[in-house]
Design a protein around this motif. Structure first.
Motif, PDB file in Angstrom:
ATOM      1  N   VAL A  21     -28.969  67.792  61.226  1.00 16.66           N
ATOM      2  CA  VAL A  21     -30.089  68.046  60.322  1.00 16.66           C
ATOM      3  C   VAL A  21     -30.031  66.964  59.260  1.00 16.66           C
ATOM      4  N   LEU A  22     -31.069  66.142  59.225  1.00 15.22           N
ATOM      5  CA  LEU A  22     -31.107  65.028  58.286  1.00 15.22           C
ATOM      6  C   LEU A  22     -32.120  65.299  57.189  1.00 15.22           C
ATOM      7  N   TYR A  23     -31.721  65.025  55.973  1.00 10.05           N
ATOM      8  CA  TYR A  23     -32.616  65.120  54.822  1.00 10.05           C
ATOM      9  C   TYR A  23     -32.648  63.746  54.182  1.00 10.05           C
ATOM     10  N   GLN A  24     -33.805  63.145  54.153  1.00  2.00           N
ATOM     11  CA  GLN A  24     -33.976  61.786  53.635  1.00  2.00           C
ATOM     12  C   GLN A  24     -32.971  60.823  54.266  1.00  2.00           C
ATOM     13  N   GLY A  25     -32.757  60.977  55.584  1.00  2.75           N
ATOM     14  CA  GLY A  25     -31.912  60.062  56.344  1.00  2.75           C
ATOM     15  C   GLY A  25     -30.420  60.344  56.318  1.00  2.75           C
ATOM     16  N   LYS A  26     -29.994  61.354  55.578  1.00  2.02           N
ATOM     17  CA  LYS A  26     -28.560  61.680  55.485  1.00  2.02           C
ATOM     18  C   LYS A  26     -28.346  63.120  55.949  1.00  2.02           C
ATOM     19  N   LEU A  27     -27.113  63.417  56.409  1.00  2.00           N
ATOM     20  CA  LEU A  27     -26.811  64.786  56.821  1.00  2.00           C
ATOM     21  C   LEU A  27     -27.091  65.768  55.690  1.00  2.00           C
ATOM     22  N   ASP A  28     -27.792  66.831  56.021  1.00  2.00           N
ATOM     23  CA  ASP A  28     -28.085  67.894  55.054  1.00  2.00           C
ATOM     24  C   ASP A  28     -26.900  68.852  55.053  1.00  2.00           C
ATOM     25  N   THR A  29     -26.001  68.663  54.122  1.00  2.00           N
ATOM     26  CA  THR A  29     -24.763  69.442  54.106  1.00  2.00           C
ATOM     27  C   THR A  29     -24.917  70.833  53.517  1.00  2.00           C
ATOM     28  N   VAL A  30     -26.106  71.177  53.036  1.00  2.00           N
ATOM     29  CA  VAL A  30     -26.316  72.514  52.487  1.00  2.00           C
ATOM     30  C   VAL A  30     -27.362  73.304  53.268  1.00  2.00           C
ATOM     31  N   ILE A  31     -27.686  72.854  54.475  1.00  2.00           N
ATOM     32  CA  ILE A  31     -28.687  73.547  55.287  1.00  2.00           C
ATOM     33  C   ILE A  31     -28.269  75.002  55.493  1.00  2.00           C
ATOM     34  N   ASN A  32     -29.211  75.872  55.377  1.00  2.00           N
ATOM     35  CA  ASN A  32     -28.953  77.309  55.520  1.00  2.00           C
ATOM     36  C   ASN A  32     -30.161  77.927  56.232  1.00  2.00           C
ATOM     37  N   SER A  33     -30.378  77.485  57.476  1.00  2.00           N
ATOM     38  CA  SER A  33     -31.573  77.882  58.198  1.00  2.00           C
ATOM     39  C   SER A  33     -31.293  77.974  59.693  1.00  2.00           C
ATOM     40  N   PRO A  34     -32.068  78.794  60.406  1.00  2.00           N
ATOM     41  CA  PRO A  34     -31.894  78.925  61.850  1.00  2.00           C
ATOM     42  C   PRO A  34     -32.714  77.898  62.634  1.00  2.00           C
ATOM     43  N   ILE A  35     -32.221  77.572  63.842  1.00  2.00           N
ATOM     44  CA  ILE A  35     -32.910  76.663  64.751  1.00  2.00           C
ATOM     45  C   ILE A  35     -33.227  77.417  66.043  1.00  2.00           C
ATOM     46  N   HIS A  36     -34.379  77.101  66.613  1.00  2.00           N
ATOM     47  CA  HIS A  36     -34.818  77.668  67.894  1.00  2.00           C
ATOM     48  C   HIS A  36     -35.051  76.513  68.859  1.00  2.00           C
ATOM     49  N   PHE A  37     -34.583  76.662  70.103  1.00  2.39           N
ATOM     50  CA  PHE A  37     -34.702  75.599  71.095  1.00  2.39           C
ATOM     51  C   PHE A  37     -35.788  75.906  72.113  1.00  2.39           C
ATOM     52  N   THR A  38     -36.447  74.837  72.596  1.00  6.87           N
ATOM     53  CA  THR A  38     -37.443  74.930  73.663  1.00  6.87           C
ATOM     54  C   THR A  38     -37.216  73.762  74.621  1.00  6.87           C
ATOM     55  N   SER A  39     -37.887  73.816  75.777  1.00  7.34           N
ATOM     56  CA  SER A  39     -37.793  72.735  76.752  1.00  7.34           C
ATOM     57  C   SER A  39     -39.080  72.651  77.558  1.00  7.34           C
ATOM     58  N   SER A  40     -39.366  71.451  78.045  1.00  9.03           N
ATOM     59  CA  SER A  40     -40.501  71.278  78.954  1.00  9.03           C
ATOM     60  C   SER A  40     -40.168  71.822  80.338  1.00  9.03           C
ATOM     61  N   ASP A  41     -38.889  72.025  80.625  1.00  8.33           N
ATOM     62  CA  ASP A  41     -38.440  72.554  81.915  1.00  8.33           C
ATOM     63  C   ASP A  41     -38.512  74.085  81.877  1.00  8.33           C
ATOM     64  N   PRO A  42     -39.419  74.684  82.653  1.00 13.00           N
ATOM     65  CA  PRO A  42     -39.543  76.145  82.616  1.00 13.00           C
ATOM     66  C   PRO A  42     -38.307  76.872  83.157  1.00 13.00           C
TER      67      PRO A  42
END
Length: 126
Positions: free
Chosen positions: A46-67
Motif C-alpha cells: 500500500v503506497l501513499y504518495q509513493g512510499k509504503l503506508d505504514t499506518v494503513i488500517n483498512s481491508p482489501i478485497h481481491f478480484t480476477s478476470s479468471d472466473p
C-alpha cells in the motif's frame, strides 16, 4: 470548557484515524507467468504518495478476470503490516491466457470502494 492558552487559542480534543485516501495505490508484485492450477505468491504494497503506508488500517478485497480463480479472502491491513503483506501460495489461476488479479481497499461492511486499487496481469499457461 477547555482552557485557553497564549493568544486566546482554545485547545480542542481530536482523534486521528488512519483511513484510505485517493492519494494511495496498491502495488502488486506477482510472477509474470504461471501454470494453470498452480498456486503462486503475491505481495501487495500500500503506497501513499509513493512510499509504503505504514499506518494503513483498512481491508482489501481481491478480484480476477479468471472466473475459475482461487483468491485469498478479504484481508485487513494493520499498522503491524507496515504497508506490505505477502500472500504465500494464496492465488491460483485456472484459465489459460492473459488474466488479471486486482484488489481494492474498502471502507465498510457494505464494501464501499475507497478509490485505492491496483493489480497485475499474468500469463497463464496450460
Amino acid at each position: 470548557m477547555l482552557p485557553k492558552w497564549g493568544l486566546g487559542i482554545a485547545l480542542t480534543a481530536w482523534t486521528m484515524v488512519s483511513c484510505a485516501t485517493p492519494h494511495a495505490t496498491l502495488q502488486f508484485t506477482a510472477p509474470a507467468n504461471v501454470k494453470a492450477g498452480a498456486p503462486f505468491t503475491v505481495t501487495v504494497n500500500v503506497l501513499y504518495q509513493g512510499k509504503l503506508d505504514t499506518v494503513i488500517n483498512s481491508p482489501i478485497h481481491f478480484t480476477s478476470s479468471d472466473p475459475a480463480a482461487t483468491l485469498p479472502g478479504n484481508y485487513y491491513f494493520t499498522a503491524s503490516d507496515a504497508g506490505s503483506h505477502t500472500f504465500t501460495n494464496a492465488f491460483l489461476l485456472a484459465t489459460p491466457g492473459s488474466q488479471t488479479i486486482s484488489g481494492y481497499i474498502y471502507f465498510d461492511s457494505s464494501m464501499t470502494k475507497s478509490g485505492i486499487n491496483g493489480g497485475a496481469t499474468i500469463t497463464v499457461s496450460p
